[in-house]
Design a protein around this motif. Structure first.
Motif, mmCIF file in Angstrom:
data_model
loop_
_atom_site.group_PDB
_atom_site.id
_atom_site.type_symbol
_atom_site.label_atom_id
_atom_site.label_comp_id
_atom_site.label_asym_id
_atom_site.label_seq_id
_atom_site.Cartn_x
_atom_site.Cartn_y
_atom_site.Cartn_z
ATOM 1 N N GLU A 29 0.825 -1.205 0.000
ATOM 2 C CA GLU A 29 0.000 0.000 0.000
ATOM 3 C C GLU A 29 0.863 1.261 0.000
ATOM 4 N N MET A 30 1.981 1.216 0.694
ATOM 5 C CA MET A 30 2.849 2.383 0.786
ATOM 6 C C MET A 30 3.495 2.735 -0.552
ATOM 7 N N VAL A 31 3.860 1.712 -1.319
ATOM 8 C CA VAL A 31 4.560 1.956 -2.589
ATOM 9 C C VAL A 31 3.645 1.793 -3.792
ATOM 10 N N ALA A 32 2.373 1.434 -3.542
ATOM 11 C CA ALA A 32 1.366 1.314 -4.607
ATOM 12 C C ALA A 32 1.782 0.337 -5.691
ATOM 13 N N GLN A 33 2.290 -0.822 -5.277
ATOM 14 C CA GLN A 33 2.604 -1.892 -6.223
ATOM 15 C C GLN A 33 2.720 -3.206 -5.460
ATOM 16 N N PRO A 34 2.527 -4.334 -6.147
ATOM 17 C CA PRO A 34 2.600 -5.624 -5.466
ATOM 18 C C PRO A 34 3.991 -5.896 -4.900
ATOM 19 N N VAL A 35 4.020 -6.590 -3.780
ATOM 20 C CA VAL A 35 5.269 -7.014 -3.161
ATOM 21 C C VAL A 35 5.286 -8.542 -3.150
ATOM 22 N N GLU A 36 6.287 -9.140 -3.746
ATOM 23 C CA GLU A 36 6.390 -10.595 -3.828
ATOM 24 C C GLU A 36 7.360 -11.113 -2.774
ATOM 25 N N LEU A 37 7.038 -12.293 -2.232
ATOM 26 C CA LEU A 37 7.855 -12.885 -1.172
ATOM 27 C C LEU A 37 8.375 -14.250 -1.588
ATOM 28 N N THR A 38 9.550 -14.596 -1.102
ATOM 29 C CA THR A 38 10.036 -15.954 -1.257
ATOM 30 C C THR A 38 9.654 -16.761 -0.013
ATOM 31 N N SER A 85 18.105 0.290 -1.585
ATOM 32 C CA SER A 85 17.453 0.998 -0.479
ATOM 33 C C SER A 85 17.072 2.408 -0.919
ATOM 34 N N LEU A 86 17.916 3.053 -1.699
ATOM 35 C CA LEU A 86 17.612 4.397 -2.177
ATOM 36 C C LEU A 86 16.463 4.383 -3.176
ATOM 37 N N GLU A 87 16.401 3.330 -3.992
ATOM 38 C CA GLU A 87 15.273 3.182 -4.916
ATOM 39 C C GLU A 87 13.968 3.042 -4.140
ATOM 40 N N LEU A 88 14.013 2.283 -3.042
ATOM 41 C CA LEU A 88 12.823 2.119 -2.216
ATOM 42 C C LEU A 88 12.397 3.443 -1.602
ATOM 43 N N VAL A 89 13.367 4.211 -1.122
ATOM 44 C CA VAL A 89 13.044 5.517 -0.552
ATOM 45 C C VAL A 89 12.359 6.396 -1.589
ATOM 46 N N ARG A 90 12.851 6.380 -2.814
ATOM 47 C CA ARG A 90 12.236 7.182 -3.867
ATOM 48 C C ARG A 90 10.810 6.706 -4.139
ATOM 49 N N SER A 91 10.578 5.399 -4.102
ATOM 50 C CA SER A 91 9.226 4.862 -4.306
ATOM 51 C C SER A 91 8.293 5.276 -3.170
ATOM 52 N N LEU A 92 8.817 5.255 -1.944
ATOM 53 C CA LEU A 92 8.005 5.640 -0.789
ATOM 54 C C LEU A 92 7.615 7.114 -0.851
ATOM 55 N N LEU A 93 8.567 7.939 -1.256
ATOM 56 C CA LEU A 93 8.310 9.374 -1.302
ATOM 57 C C LEU A 93 7.531 9.788 -2.547
ATOM 58 N N LEU A 173 10.006 -5.887 -5.234
ATOM 59 C CA LEU A 173 9.085 -4.962 -5.887
ATOM 60 C C LEU A 173 9.465 -4.964 -7.356
ATOM 61 N N ARG A 174 8.734 -5.713 -8.157
ATOM 62 C CA ARG A 174 9.112 -5.944 -9.546
ATOM 63 C C ARG A 174 9.141 -4.671 -10.377
ATOM 64 N N GLN A 175 8.194 -3.789 -10.160
ATOM 65 C CA GLN A 175 8.108 -2.597 -11.007
ATOM 66 C C GLN A 175 9.345 -1.724 -10.882
ATOM 67 N N ASN A 176 9.975 -1.743 -9.712
ATOM 68 C CA ASN A 176 11.146 -0.896 -9.492
ATOM 69 C C ASN A 176 12.438 -1.695 -9.390
ATOM 70 N N ASP A 177 12.346 -3.001 -9.593
ATOM 71 C CA ASP A 177 13.521 -3.859 -9.493
ATOM 72 C C ASP A 177 14.213 -3.687 -8.136
ATOM 73 N N ILE A 178 13.402 -3.730 -7.080
ATOM 74 C CA ILE A 178 13.922 -3.581 -5.720
ATOM 75 C C ILE A 178 13.789 -4.918 -4.989
ATOM 76 N N ASP A 179 14.841 -5.347 -4.345
ATOM 77 C CA ASP A 179 14.741 -6.552 -3.524
ATOM 78 C C ASP A 179 15.541 -6.352 -2.248
ATOM 79 N N GLY A 180 15.077 -6.989 -1.201
ATOM 80 C CA GLY A 180 15.740 -6.942 0.091
ATOM 81 C C GLY A 180 15.430 -8.229 0.825
#
Length: 207
Positions: A29-38, A85-93, A173-180
């Motif tokens: 909900e925060m980043v407005a895109q699906p989050v996939e889990l392993t 992590s910086l990509e995630l911050v940009r998505s959050l903001l 987060l596939r749309q932004n190619d973010i993984d953690g």
């Protein structure tokens, strides 16, 4: 080395899976895109540097860490490679600005995300096992992977080798190619207590 039965392994993994799943919904909900889990995995090592997660020892990672205390103790961590992590911050903001201008906001934003995810995981474990778990205030660290955990804090005492249990679940987060990933690290004494509580939970479930 600790040997879990298949049922114990699956139960511990599911406890983490439930918590991370709830947190992923909030993050989605925060980043407005699906989050996939392993699927969570469990491994046992004497030092974090021996784990598969440390195979890129000089990579810089950003991590939110939270110590927890209760019938067992340990450290929960939310970890991102620095660029991710910086990509995630940009998505959050929800702003499209150069990554190098976001570093001042990184810690605050990741602490918020870490608080949501780590508390959801710990809350899930506490609720299912029926045991209170207290958490310290989260802290932020940025360092090389090999120094993610302070190995000197887990050195053997009285000739007994330490054992760390690493619970690892990755999210993307596939749309932004973010993984953690999320880590739960516990020593031998806490592993044995967690195992005993899981056995008690399973015994009650089958009554």
């Amino acid at each position: 080395m600790i040997q879990l039965t298949e049922l114990e392994h699956d139960t511990i993994s599911e406890l983490i899976n439930i918590g991370v799943g709830r947190a992923a919904s909030s993050l989605s909900e925060m980043v407005a895109q699906p989050v996939e889990l392993t699927v969570p995995t469990i491994s046992f090592v004497e030092r974090f540097s021996d784990s598969e997660l440390a195979n890129a020892p000089t990579e810089i990672v950003s991590a939110v860490s939270q110590r927890f205390h209760g019938p067992f103790t340990g450290e929960a961590m939310l970890v991102f490679p620095e660029v991710r992590s910086l990509e995630l911050v940009r998505s959050l903001l929800k702003v499209d600005v150069p990554l190098d201008t976001l570093t001042d906001l990184e810690q605050e934003a990741l602490m918020e995300v870490g608080n949501i995810i780590l508390n959801a995981c710990l809350g899930s474990i506490s609720n299912v096992l029926g045991e209170p778990i207290n958490c310290s205030m989260p802290t932020f660290r940025k360092r090389e992977t090999r120094a993610l955990l302070e190995d000197d804090a887990t050195e053997a005492t009285a000739g007994v080798k330490p054992v760390l249990m690493i619970l690892h679940v990755q999210f993307m987060l596939r749309q932004n190619d973010i993984d953690g990933y999320v880590l739960f690290v516990m020593d031998l004494k806490s592993i044995q207590m967690l195992r005993e509580l899981v056995r008690r939970f399973l015994a009650n479930s089958f009554e």
